[in-house]
Each structure stands twice: as C-alpha cells, then as structure tokens.
Design a protein around this motif. Structure first.
Motif, PDB file in Angstrom:
ATOM      1  N   GLU A   1     -58.033  27.028   7.079  1.00  0.00           N
ATOM      2  CA  GLU A   1     -57.961  26.146   5.923  1.00  0.00           C
ATOM      3  C   GLU A   1     -57.533  26.961   4.704  1.00  0.00           C
ATOM      4  O   GLU A   1     -57.993  28.100   4.522  1.00  0.00           O
ATOM      5  CB  GLU A   1     -59.315  25.488   5.632  1.00  0.00           C
ATOM      6  N   THR A   2     -56.649  26.384   3.902  1.00  0.00           N
ATOM      7  CA  THR A   2     -56.289  26.972   2.613  1.00  0.00           C
ATOM      8  C   THR A   2     -56.621  25.975   1.519  1.00  0.00           C
ATOM      9  O   THR A   2     -56.332  24.781   1.648  1.00  0.00           O
ATOM     10  CB  THR A   2     -54.775  27.271   2.525  1.00  0.00           C
ATOM     11  N   VAL A   3     -57.235  26.486   0.450  1.00  0.00           N
ATOM     12  CA  VAL A   3     -57.399  25.682  -0.758  1.00  0.00           C
ATOM     13  C   VAL A   3     -56.643  26.415  -1.867  1.00  0.00           C
ATOM     14  O   VAL A   3     -56.766  27.633  -2.022  1.00  0.00           O
ATOM     15  CB  VAL A   3     -58.885  25.511  -1.143  1.00  0.00           C
ATOM     16  N   LEU A   4     -55.818  25.673  -2.590  1.00  0.00           N
ATOM     17  CA  LEU A   4     -55.093  26.214  -3.742  1.00  0.00           C
ATOM     18  C   LEU A   4     -55.644  25.572  -4.996  1.00  0.00           C
ATOM     19  O   LEU A   4     -55.925  24.369  -4.998  1.00  0.00           O
ATOM     20  CB  LEU A   4     -53.595  25.868  -3.649  1.00  0.00           C
ATOM     21  N   LEU A   5     -55.791  26.376  -6.043  1.00  0.00           N
ATOM     22  CA  LEU A   5     -56.154  25.805  -7.346  1.00  0.00           C
ATOM     23  C   LEU A   5     -55.031  26.136  -8.321  1.00  0.00           C
ATOM     24  O   LEU A   5     -54.626  27.296  -8.450  1.00  0.00           O
ATOM     25  CB  LEU A   5     -57.482  26.380  -7.842  1.00  0.00           C
ATOM     26  N   LEU A   6     -54.509  25.096  -8.979  1.00  0.00           N
ATOM     27  CA  LEU A   6     -53.459  25.254  -9.984  1.00  0.00           C
ATOM     28  C   LEU A   6     -54.051  24.969 -11.354  1.00  0.00           C
ATOM     29  O   LEU A   6     -54.634  23.908 -11.578  1.00  0.00           O
ATOM     30  CB  LEU A   6     -52.324  24.260  -9.706  1.00  0.00           C
ATOM     31  N   ARG A   7     -53.911  25.937 -12.269  1.00  0.00           N
ATOM     32  CA  ARG A   7     -54.272  25.677 -13.668  1.00  0.00           C
ATOM     33  C   ARG A   7     -52.975  25.378 -14.409  1.00  0.00           C
ATOM     34  O   ARG A   7     -52.051  26.182 -14.410  1.00  0.00           O
ATOM     35  CB  ARG A   7     -54.958  26.895 -14.289  1.00  0.00           C
ATOM     36  N   GLN A   8     -52.908  24.200 -14.994  1.00  0.00           N
ATOM     37  CA  GLN A   8     -51.741  23.788 -15.767  1.00  0.00           C
ATOM     38  C   GLN A   8     -52.239  23.249 -17.081  1.00  0.00           C
ATOM     39  O   GLN A   8     -52.947  22.228 -17.098  1.00  0.00           O
ATOM     40  CB  GLN A   8     -51.029  22.659 -15.017  1.00  0.00           C
ATOM     41  N   GLY A   9     -51.893  23.903 -18.170  1.00  0.00           N
ATOM     42  CA  GLY A   9     -52.447  23.482 -19.458  1.00  0.00           C
ATOM     43  C   GLY A   9     -53.953  23.628 -19.399  1.00  0.00           C
ATOM     44  O   GLY A   9     -54.484  24.678 -19.054  1.00  0.00           O
ATOM     45  N   GLU A  10     -54.657  22.534 -19.670  1.00  0.00           N
ATOM     46  CA  GLU A  10     -56.130  22.561 -19.643  1.00  0.00           C
ATOM     47  C   GLU A  10     -56.687  22.092 -18.300  1.00  0.00           C
ATOM     48  O   GLU A  10     -57.893  22.072 -18.095  1.00  0.00           O
ATOM     49  CB  GLU A  10     -56.695  21.625 -20.735  1.00  0.00           C
ATOM     50  N   GLU A  11     -55.770  21.664 -17.415  1.00  0.00           N
ATOM     51  CA  GLU A  11     -56.211  20.999 -16.175  1.00  0.00           C
ATOM     52  C   GLU A  11     -56.318  21.960 -14.991  1.00  0.00           C
ATOM     53  O   GLU A  11     -55.509  22.885 -14.863  1.00  0.00           O
ATOM     54  CB  GLU A  11     -55.191  19.916 -15.778  1.00  0.00           C
ATOM     55  N   HIS A  12     -57.275  21.658 -14.110  1.00  0.00           N
ATOM     56  CA  HIS A  12     -57.356  22.324 -12.804  1.00  0.00           C
ATOM     57  C   HIS A  12     -57.118  21.270 -11.733  1.00  0.00           C
ATOM     58  O   HIS A  12     -57.784  20.238 -11.726  1.00  0.00           O
ATOM     59  CB  HIS A  12     -58.747  22.906 -12.554  1.00  0.00           C
ATOM     60  N   GLU A  13     -56.184  21.549 -10.824  1.00  0.00           N
ATOM     61  CA  GLU A  13     -55.964  20.655  -9.684  1.00  0.00           C
ATOM     62  C   GLU A  13     -56.138  21.471  -8.409  1.00  0.00           C
ATOM     63  O   GLU A  13     -55.704  22.623  -8.345  1.00  0.00           O
ATOM     64  CB  GLU A  13     -54.546  20.067  -9.703  1.00  0.00           C
ATOM     65  N   VAL A  14     -56.740  20.845  -7.388  1.00  0.00           N
ATOM     66  CA  VAL A  14     -57.010  21.547  -6.137  1.00  0.00           C
ATOM     67  C   VAL A  14     -56.261  20.866  -4.992  1.00  0.00           C
ATOM     68  O   VAL A  14     -56.201  19.635  -4.937  1.00  0.00           O
ATOM     69  CB  VAL A  14     -58.544  21.547  -5.895  1.00  0.00           C
ATOM     70  N   PHE A  15     -55.683  21.676  -4.090  1.00  0.00           N
ATOM     71  CA  PHE A  15     -54.888  21.149  -2.974  1.00  0.00           C
ATOM     72  C   PHE A  15     -55.352  21.807  -1.679  1.00  0.00           C
ATOM     73  O   PHE A  15     -55.582  23.018  -1.658  1.00  0.00           O
ATOM     74  CB  PHE A  15     -53.406  21.465  -3.209  1.00  0.00           C
ATOM     75  N   HIS A  16     -55.453  21.005  -0.610  1.00  0.00           N
ATOM     76  CA  HIS A  16     -55.955  21.509   0.670  1.00  0.00           C
ATOM     77  C   HIS A  16     -54.879  21.448   1.752  1.00  0.00           C
ATOM     78  O   HIS A  16     -54.059  20.519   1.751  1.00  0.00           O
ATOM     79  CB  HIS A  16     -57.111  20.639   1.179  1.00  0.00           C
ATOM     80  N   GLY A  17     -54.950  22.387   2.681  1.00  0.00           N
ATOM     81  CA  GLY A  17     -54.094  22.318   3.867  1.00  0.00           C
ATOM     82  C   GLY A  17     -54.822  22.947   5.030  1.00  0.00           C
ATOM     83  O   GLY A  17     -55.585  23.899   4.845  1.00  0.00           O
ATOM     84  N   ASP A  18     -54.659  22.394   6.240  1.00  0.00           N
ATOM     85  CA  ASP A  18     -55.256  23.071   7.386  1.00  0.00           C
ATOM     86  C   ASP A  18     -54.316  23.102   8.572  1.00  0.00           C
ATOM     87  O   ASP A  18     -53.281  22.439   8.587  1.00  0.00           O
ATOM     88  CB  ASP A  18     -56.636  22.506   7.752  1.00  0.00           C
ATOM     89  N   CYS A  19     -54.682  23.911   9.540  1.00  0.00           N
ATOM     90  CA  CYS A  19     -53.857  24.087  10.736  1.00  0.00           C
ATOM     91  C   CYS A  19     -54.778  24.352  11.919  1.00  0.00           C
ATOM     92  O   CYS A  19     -55.535  25.328  11.910  1.00  0.00           O
ATOM     93  CB  CYS A  19     -52.898  25.264  10.524  1.00  0.00           C
ATOM     94  N   ALA A  20     -54.714  23.464  12.920  1.00  0.00           N
ATOM     95  CA  ALA A  20     -55.579  23.602  14.103  1.00  0.00           C
ATOM     96  C   ALA A  20     -54.907  24.503  15.134  1.00  0.00           C
ATOM     97  O   ALA A  20     -53.683  24.607  15.191  1.00  0.00           O
ATOM     98  CB  ALA A  20     -55.846  22.224  14.705  1.00  0.00           C
ATOM     99  N   GLY A  21     -55.732  25.137  15.960  1.00  0.00           N
ATOM    100  CA  GLY A  21     -55.180  26.008  16.997  1.00  0.00           C
ATOM    101  C   GLY A  21     -56.276  26.582  17.862  1.00  0.00           C
ATOM    102  O   GLY A  21     -57.369  26.001  17.944  1.00  0.00           O
ATOM    103  N   THR A  22     -55.964  27.722  18.493  1.00  0.00           N
ATOM    104  CA  THR A  22     -56.962  28.382  19.348  1.00  0.00           C
ATOM    105  C   THR A  22     -56.941  29.890  19.082  1.00  0.00           C
ATOM    106  O   THR A  22     -55.951  30.430  18.586  1.00  0.00           O
ATOM    107  CB  THR A  22     -56.653  28.166  20.854  1.00  0.00           C
ATOM    108  N   ILE A  23     -58.050  30.530  19.433  1.00  0.00           N
ATOM    109  CA  ILE A  23     -58.125  31.993  19.328  1.00  0.00           C
ATOM    110  C   ILE A  23     -57.552  32.571  20.625  1.00  0.00           C
ATOM    111  O   ILE A  23     -58.012  32.241  21.726  1.00  0.00           O
ATOM    112  CB  ILE A  23     -59.594  32.454  19.124  1.00  0.00           C
TER     113      ILE A  23
END
Ligand code: IMP
Length: 186
Positions: free
Chosen positions: A108-130
């Motif tokens: 899983e990756t979470v990204l946080l973008l600060r733009q001006g005074e705002e914080h926005e969060v974006f998620h992405g995941d990828c399923a698989g095996t070890i």
C-alpha cells in the motif's frame, strides 16, 4: 506545475517523477527525511509529518509512506516495513515465511500533497504473493520478493516502466492526477 517530492528514497523519486512527467508535472527532489511516528496507519504517519514540514518547507510538496502487508503474518511488517527491511531484510522475511503455503500479500502507498493551505491524501495498493526466493535486482526494498497478481516475475525483475504500469505507488499517483485535473491544476 512544480511539486517538491520530499524523500530520501531515490527509487520512489524515479517512479513518481516518471509518472508525473508524462502529465507535464515537474517533480523536484528534496532529499531529506522527516520524523515518522510509530502508529497503526500509514496515513497517520504522513499527517503527523506534514505538521512539521508545513513550517519548514515553502511551496507545494508531496510525501509518500508505503508498506508491505503479509496476510499469513497478520499484516506484518505493515507500518513497520522500513524498520523490518533494515533489520531483517528480504532474507529475514523469507525465513519467517519458510514452509508457509499461503503467501498472499499486498503493498500500500499513501501520498500526501500539500497545496497552498490544503492537505490531500491519495491511496494505491497492489495485491500479490511473497516469492519463495529473491528474484531480480531492479527496484528497491521488498521488490525482489513481491510478485504482483497475474505476473510471473517479481517487481525486482521488472523495469521501472513495467512496475509503474501496475504498482501501488503508480495507482496512488493516478488518483493524485485525477484530483489535479478535477481541480483544474493540469
Ligand atoms: P517507507 O514508505 O519509506 O517508510 O518504506 C517502508 C519500507 O518499505 C522501506 O524499507 C521501503 O524500502 C519499502 N518499500 C516502500 N515502497 C516499496 C516498493 O514500492 N517496493 C518495495 N519496497 C518498498
């Protein structure tokens, strides 16, 4: 537009900048760390980090927190992924998984973008095996032991472009790009 990506991980920077360059967003590498609290969710790590970075960094910035969650290990290493990679490495994870037939995992990756005074969060995941052993020298971190669903190769055996077509981080960047075009930044 220009965004600063605050990370000490050159691999993350290469992946995100390749995706954003295709959308004409210029990513500048700010090669520095920030305090990361130990907590149960990646998003909380980023929100805490942002409270400090807001005062220290001028302009728009992006930060990334990611983890590998292995189902047979109760989602371990998860939020402890950086510590575990440093202390046990991929070999240590393979030892913990020795003899285990149920090898499902996800990134899983979470990204946080600060733009001006705002914080926005974006998620992405990828399923698989070890994987049963380390395979490939590309990428970084857990890439040589993670085989994405539907693939015969690990991320470590893929080019940056191939990883970027399917990875957790690339998916989070896609959500970020959708946000930027919805807010007419692109
Ligand atoms: P962090 O997001 O920098 O805290 O990363 C946590 C741990 O997961 C580090 O050891 C990274 O090397 C590893 N990691 C993060 N993203 C990836 C990835 O895309 N592939 C493989 N390992 C990763």
């Amino acid at each position: 537009m220009t965004i600063q990506f605050i990370t000490t991980n050159a691999g993350k920077f290469a992946e995100v900048s390749e995706k954003l360059a295709a959308a004409s967003v210029k990513l500048v590498h700010l090669d520095r760390g920030y305090p990361e609290i130990q907590t149960d969710r990646l998003e909380k790590v980023l929100k805490y980090a942002a409270t400090g970075l807001d005062d220290e960094v001028k302009g728009d910035y992006l930060i990334d927190d990611s983890g590998l969650f292995i189902e047979a290990l109760g989602s371990f290493p998860g939020v402890y992924s950086a510590f575990v990679q440093k202390k046990l490495g991929n070999r240590g994870i393979l030892k913990l998984m020795a003899g285990e037939r149920y090898r499902a995992a996800f990134f899983e990756t979470v990204l946080l973008l600060r733009q001006g005074e705002e914080h926005e969060v974006f998620h992405g995941d990828c399923a698989g095996t070890i994987a049963e052993s380390e395979r490939g020298r590309n990428g970084f971190g857990y890439d040589p032991i993670f085989q994405p669903q539907g693939e015969t190769r690990t991320f470590g055996e893929m080019s940056l472009q191939e990883k970027n077509a399917i990875s957790h981080r690339a998916r989070a960047v896609d959500v970020l790009l959708t946000h930027l075009s919805a807010t007419k930044e692109l």
